[in-house]
Design a protein around this motif. Structure first.
Motif, PDB file in Angstrom:
ATOM      1  N   ARG A 147     115.344 -17.501 -44.503  1.00 30.65           N
ATOM      2  CA  ARG A 147     115.324 -16.060 -44.643  1.00 30.65           C
ATOM      3  C   ARG A 147     114.321 -15.622 -45.700  1.00 30.65           C
ATOM      4  NH1 ARG A 147     121.623 -14.793 -45.488  1.00 30.65           N
ATOM      5  NH2 ARG A 147     120.872 -12.626 -45.329  1.00 30.65           N
ATOM      6  N   GLY A 161     117.247  -9.835 -50.719  1.00 29.72           N
ATOM      7  CA  GLY A 161     117.503  -9.929 -49.292  1.00 29.72           C
ATOM      8  C   GLY A 161     116.396  -9.235 -48.520  1.00 29.72           C
ATOM      9  N   ASP A 163     113.328  -9.312 -45.212  1.00 32.90           N
ATOM     10  CA  ASP A 163     112.428 -10.151 -44.416  1.00 32.90           C
ATOM     11  C   ASP A 163     111.065 -10.354 -45.057  1.00 32.90           C
ATOM     12  OD1 ASP A 163     114.344 -10.450 -42.405  1.00 32.90           O
ATOM     13  OD2 ASP A 163     113.735  -8.582 -41.437  1.00 32.90           O
TER      14      ASP A 163
END
Length: 230
Positions: A147, A161, A163
């Motif tokens: 991730r 968190g 992309d």
């Protein structure tokens, strides 16, 4: 935009354990990609913005890196007896880097596209920012699975968190480094403080990027360069 030339910290102290046999007798920054040592690829970027001073921290097999850098303008600092991690290493180098904002660059990645340090310097706004990190969308990341690290919101601020992958290039103020009690610590400690104050920002890299932290990353980086990914 900050005044030039920028001070630059080149992180080169890691053990390179994921490289397995390739780092048994040499530090990771000396591993070759497309015929040149990783650290030389990083120095091309630093010289592209006329960084001065350039300071590299060393720990694993430091004498080999000192020999390789002999005759260049790079200042080297050995971290002994223990490695200080990114935050401790940067704080340890501040006497050579000065008191202003500092650019930092990891020495284990290959970039295909514009010089990320130039993009940082052009986008840097010290009135609003304490740190500005170059991040790459997952679809343009090579040599790395899993991730992302951050999300960049509409105002350009970073949140954990998402992309986007932190690509190992940034510009940051160094005042908060002095507030950390530990001798060895990650820059994540300082980034978290900056994020809490809404002063940690991200810049999306428009090209491609390859992590050369494991043996397979070498071939992926060379293929990326051969394709001319931008």
């Amino acid at each position: 935009m900050r005044h030039h030339p920028p001070a630059l910290m080149l992180f080169a102290a890691g053990f390179g354990t994921r490289m397995k046999h390739l780092t048994a007798h040499q530090p990771k920054p000396l591993i070759k990609v497309a015929g040149r040592a990783l650290i030389d690829h990083a120095l091309d970027l630093a010289r592209g913005v006329r960084a001065d001073p350039i300071v590299a921290n060393l720990h694993y097999l430091p004498e080999l890196l000192e020999q390789h850098l002999n005759g260049t303008s790079v200042l080297t600092i050995r971290e002994e007896p223990e490695i200080l991690e990114t935050g401790g290493g940067l704080r340890n180098a501040l006497p050579q880097l000065g008191t202003g904002p500092v650019t930092t660059l990891n020495s284990d990645a290959i970039w295909a596209g514009p010089n990320p340090l130039r993009l940082l310097l052009d986008a840097w706004d010290p009135a609003a920012m304490d740190a500005l990190l170059v991040c790459v969308p997952l679809e343009r990341v090579h040599g790395r699975t899993g991730r992302g690290d951050f999300d960049i919101d509409a105002a350009g601020r970073l949140h954990r968190g998402g992309d986007s992958v932190y690509a190992g290039a940034q510009i940051m103020k160094t005042d908060l480094l002095k507030t950390v009690p530990d001798k060895a610590f990650s820059l994540n400690v300082v980034w978290n403080m900056m994020a809490d104050q809404q002063r940690m920002f991200g810049l999306t890299y428009p090209g491609h990027w390859c992590d050369v932290g494991h043996p397979g990353g070498i071939a992926e980086a060379e293929a990326m360069l051969e394709r001319g990914d931008v």
